[in-house]
Design an enzyme around this catalytic site. Sequence first.
Site, PDB file in Angstrom:
ATOM      1  N   LYS A   1      49.511  23.638 -47.814  1.00 53.18           N
ATOM      2  CA  LYS A   1      48.323  23.700 -49.049  1.00 53.18           C
ATOM      3  C   LYS A   1      47.092  24.239 -48.570  1.00 53.18           C
ATOM      4  O   LYS A   1      46.622  23.415 -47.525  1.00 53.18           O
ATOM      5  CB  LYS A   1      48.357  22.429 -49.767  1.00 53.18           C
ATOM      6  CG  LYS A   1      47.569  22.523 -50.986  1.00 53.18           C
ATOM      7  CD  LYS A   1      47.228  21.527 -51.580  1.00 53.18           C
ATOM      8  CE  LYS A   1      45.945  20.782 -51.374  1.00 53.18           C
ATOM      9  NZ  LYS A   1      44.631  21.829 -51.737  1.00 53.18           N
TER      10      LYS A   1
ATOM     11  N   SER B   1      38.362  15.109 -45.212  1.00 59.12           N
ATOM     12  CA  SER B   1      37.320  14.190 -45.153  1.00 59.12           C
ATOM     13  C   SER B   1      38.136  12.819 -44.665  1.00 59.12           C
ATOM     14  O   SER B   1      39.246  12.642 -45.125  1.00 59.12           O
ATOM     15  CB  SER B   1      36.661  14.178 -46.508  1.00 59.12           C
ATOM     16  OG  SER B   1      37.696  13.755 -47.356  1.00 59.12           O
TER      17      SER B   1
ATOM     18  N   GLU C   1      43.020  14.813 -38.787  1.00 60.68           N
ATOM     19  CA  GLU C   1      41.675  15.309 -38.170  1.00 60.68           C
ATOM     20  C   GLU C   1      40.601  15.125 -39.403  1.00 60.68           C
ATOM     21  O   GLU C   1      40.450  15.944 -40.198  1.00 60.68           O
ATOM     22  CB  GLU C   1      41.845  16.873 -37.897  1.00 60.68           C
ATOM     23  CG  GLU C   1      43.019  17.209 -36.978  1.00 60.68           C
ATOM     24  CD  GLU C   1      42.638  16.732 -35.600  1.00 60.68           C
ATOM     25  OE1 GLU C   1      41.294  16.551 -35.285  1.00 60.68           O
ATOM     26  OE2 GLU C   1      43.379  16.837 -34.611  1.00 60.68           O
TER      27      GLU C   1
ATOM     28  N   CYS D   1      33.056  19.974 -38.563  1.00 58.04           N
ATOM     29  CA  CYS D   1      33.396  18.561 -38.294  1.00 58.04           C
ATOM     30  C   CYS D   1      32.690  18.091 -36.988  1.00 58.04           C
ATOM     31  O   CYS D   1      32.118  16.889 -36.694  1.00 58.04           O
ATOM     32  CB  CYS D   1      34.702  18.178 -38.271  1.00 58.04           C
ATOM     33  SG  CYS D   1      35.406  19.304 -37.253  1.00 58.04           S
TER      34      CYS D   1
ATOM     35  N   GLU E   1      28.378  11.834 -43.048  1.00 56.46           N
ATOM     36  CA  GLU E   1      28.388  13.047 -42.874  1.00 56.46           C
ATOM     37  C   GLU E   1      27.609  14.106 -43.939  1.00 56.46           C
ATOM     38  O   GLU E   1      27.703  13.917 -45.052  1.00 56.46           O
ATOM     39  CB  GLU E   1      30.007  13.382 -43.157  1.00 56.46           C
ATOM     40  CG  GLU E   1      30.237  14.889 -42.176  1.00 56.46           C
ATOM     41  CD  GLU E   1      31.797  14.953 -42.249  1.00 56.46           C
ATOM     42  OE1 GLU E   1      32.503  14.496 -43.130  1.00 56.46           O
ATOM     43  OE2 GLU E   1      32.208  15.658 -41.129  1.00 56.46           O
TER      44      GLU E   1
HETATM   45  P1  NAD Z   1      38.490  17.059 -48.530  1.00 55.28           P
HETATM   46  O1  NAD Z   1      39.142  15.963 -47.792  1.00 55.28           O
HETATM   47  O2  NAD Z   1      37.987  17.224 -49.742  1.00 55.28           O
HETATM   48  O3  NAD Z   1      39.701  18.143 -48.768  1.00 55.28           O
HETATM   49  C1  NAD Z   1      40.655  18.583 -47.688  1.00 55.28           C
HETATM   50  C2  NAD Z   1      41.966  19.005 -48.392  1.00 55.28           C
HETATM   51  O4  NAD Z   1      42.428  18.093 -49.050  1.00 55.28           O
HETATM   52  C3  NAD Z   1      41.713  20.071 -49.464  1.00 55.28           C
HETATM   53  O5  NAD Z   1      43.060  21.141 -49.286  1.00 55.28           O
HETATM   54  C4  NAD Z   1      42.080  19.302 -50.724  1.00 55.28           C
HETATM   55  O6  NAD Z   1      42.618  19.952 -51.808  1.00 55.28           O
HETATM   56  C5  NAD Z   1      43.169  18.086 -50.200  1.00 55.28           C
HETATM   57  N1  NAD Z   1      42.997  16.903 -50.972  1.00 55.28           N
HETATM   58  C6  NAD Z   1      41.997  16.278 -51.493  1.00 55.28           C
HETATM   59  N2  NAD Z   1      42.452  15.341 -52.426  1.00 55.28           N
HETATM   60  C7  NAD Z   1      43.853  15.112 -52.057  1.00 55.28           C
HETATM   61  C8  NAD Z   1      44.691  13.955 -51.992  1.00 55.28           C
HETATM   62  N3  NAD Z   1      44.450  12.882 -53.028  1.00 55.28           N
HETATM   63  N4  NAD Z   1      45.912  14.258 -51.628  1.00 55.28           N
HETATM   64  C9  NAD Z   1      46.369  15.389 -50.720  1.00 55.28           C
HETATM   65  N5  NAD Z   1      45.399  16.204 -50.540  1.00 55.28           N
HETATM   66  C10 NAD Z   1      44.048  16.200 -50.952  1.00 55.28           C
HETATM   67  O7  NAD Z   1      37.577  17.876 -47.305  1.00 55.28           O
HETATM   68  P2  NAD Z   1      36.966  19.324 -47.490  1.00 55.28           P
HETATM   69  O8  NAD Z   1      35.824  18.956 -48.282  1.00 55.28           O
HETATM   70  O9  NAD Z   1      37.876  20.336 -47.812  1.00 55.28           O
HETATM   71  O10 NAD Z   1      36.605  19.445 -45.938  1.00 55.28           O
HETATM   72  C11 NAD Z   1      35.434  18.972 -45.317  1.00 55.28           C
HETATM   73  C12 NAD Z   1      35.751  17.700 -44.562  1.00 55.28           C
HETATM   74  O11 NAD Z   1      36.879  18.087 -43.424  1.00 55.28           O
HETATM   75  C13 NAD Z   1      34.526  17.063 -43.909  1.00 55.28           C
HETATM   76  O12 NAD Z   1      34.839  15.661 -43.716  1.00 55.28           O
HETATM   77  C14 NAD Z   1      35.200  17.540 -42.416  1.00 55.28           C
HETATM   78  O13 NAD Z   1      34.640  16.884 -41.216  1.00 55.28           O
HETATM   79  C15 NAD Z   1      36.260  17.537 -42.323  1.00 55.28           C
HETATM   80  N6  NAD Z   1      36.935  18.402 -41.262  1.00 55.28           N
HETATM   81  C16 NAD Z   1      37.398  17.772 -40.093  1.00 55.28           C
HETATM   82  C17 NAD Z   1      37.876  18.733 -38.920  1.00 55.28           C
HETATM   83  C18 NAD Z   1      38.537  18.125 -37.593  1.00 55.28           C
HETATM   84  O14 NAD Z   1      39.321  18.807 -37.024  1.00 55.28           O
HETATM   85  N7  NAD Z   1      38.483  16.823 -37.454  1.00 55.28           N
HETATM   86  C19 NAD Z   1      37.866  19.878 -39.078  1.00 55.28           C
HETATM   87  C20 NAD Z   1      37.358  20.678 -40.350  1.00 55.28           C
HETATM   88  C21 NAD Z   1      36.983  19.867 -41.443  1.00 55.28           C
END
Ligand code: NAD
Length: 488
Positions: free
Chosen positions: A181, A235, A257, A291, A390
């Site tokens: 997804k 996140s 991650e 991140c 963050e």
């Molecule tokens: P997010 O957690 O809001 O969403 C990430 C994904 O999860 C999206 O595809 C979203 O649709 C999905 N999602 C949301 N709620 C869900 C649920 N209840 N069940 C299943 N899936 C769900 O994060 P974001 O705003 O898309 O990305 C930013 C975050 O990602 C930041 O915290 C950043 O640090 C982190 N990030 C981490 C890494 C790493 O490798 N550690 C890399 C890139 C981004």
Amino acid sequence: MPRDSVDKPAHIEDKLFINGEFVPSISGKKFEILDPTTDEVAASVYEAGVEDVDRAVEAAENAFPAWSELPASERAAYMLKLADALEDVVPEIGYMDAVTMGKPYVGSPVTHHSIQNLRYLAGQARDVFGETSLSTPGKLALSLRQPFGVCAAIIPWNGPLMMLINKVGAALVAGNTLVLKSSEKAPFTALIVARLCKQIGLPPGVLNILSGYGTSCGEALAKHMRVRRISFTGSVATGKLIQKASAESNLKKVALELGGKNPMLVFDDADVTLAARGATMATLINTGQGCILTTRIYVHSKIVDGFVEELKKGVAAAGEPGDPLVPGTRRGPQADQTQLRRVVGLIEDGRRNNYDIALGGKGRIGDKGCYVEPTIFVNVPEDAKVMREEVFGPVVCVTTFTDEADVIRRANDTEFGLYASVFTKDLSRAVRVAKAFEAGLVGVNCTSPAGLSEDLAFGGWKQSGSGRENGRRAVEAWTEEKSIMISL
Ligand code: NAD
């Protein structure tokens, strides 16, 4: 240069990719993605619901036996073909990322890096081994590494191709089939990859791509009883929901991650120009939406004034942000209104608390699009929101230290543990500090993302995640271990 000087792709794919075909969602519902530069609709896409998740899992299940039985080198060959095909669509990916999440169009090194990473992962196909032992008399003990079966991946928007490749490449080379997804903010790169999978003849069902929201499609994947492993990037808050959904369904294996609040320590013997350049890059790159980007900067009090001056100069030299579709733009808007509100909210919180501002501080720029003024806070207390949360925007905090033990304690005083860096010319100190950091990734005299390579495992300590991507065991991570005892 006008934005329409960049070619819009002739066709923007908007369907789901299930069992090797592009299909509309069962509900027929679509959702729109707004361009963060213009606030206008960039494109719309079919929204996957729970029934679509079921169809995709079924397709992946049907594809699994034949895919897992292929010689590993043949699975790798598909990934190499996919990497070659991706070379031809770099501008198209650049266009779609620009109009969905505001990433500058031109020459994205991250896209090329992702393609190389796919080749690197393909190279691990024949490098997944079990173990043997004869330590029990009359027995041969051995272990095998086998794929999980149907797996799932959920990715964020801030690096649509990189996040996808890290998961797809390793999962498929290991012999799993996958339902991925994409993020609702940037679904098109994944659909371009889907088109290429069809083009290179990847067997139907091996990779299925769903566009959809987290609380419907994402949750259904995380809870699915027939998904055996889920790899999530996003996140901390969502990571916890994924972990919970797994615990409450079939205890699928979970790899996470997650976010970071990454410290950088600059000692008084450091090359200040080098350190300030690293901090400048971490403030501006991807508009601070990464991140592993540094956001808490601890500088020895003897050199802090010079460091802040150089950082200010570096950030100011980047000039005004621009339209990511106009060639030459180095910095675009935040990805969407939610990101904008979050970053502006933290800047405003800093202003309300009268924290010192060395640069910026205005918050939003203009009244169109999601643009933010880069901001450098100085002397911010450790318990300030902007020091603890963050930001995911072009905002950094600089504060001072005099004592090594004290600054290590402060750097580690966070629930995050993704990335940390140290600048010093003293090798012993560099190693001592690197060892003391509570983080999965460390930079010495370099900061994110310089110094990271696909050869190194990537992942976080503490609440920044569990499991690792990339590195020598990236493909192995997508396998289960089986122990076999043979009586001789
Ligand atoms: P997010 O957690 O809001 O969403 C990430 C994904 O999860 C999206 O595809 C979203 O649709 C999905 N999602 C949301 N709620 C869900 C649920 N209840 N069940 C299943 N899936 C769900 O994060 P974001 O705003 O898309 O990305 C930013 C975050 O990602 C930041 O915290 C950043 O640090 C982190 N990030 C981490 C890494 C790493 O490798 N550690 C890399 C890139 C981004």
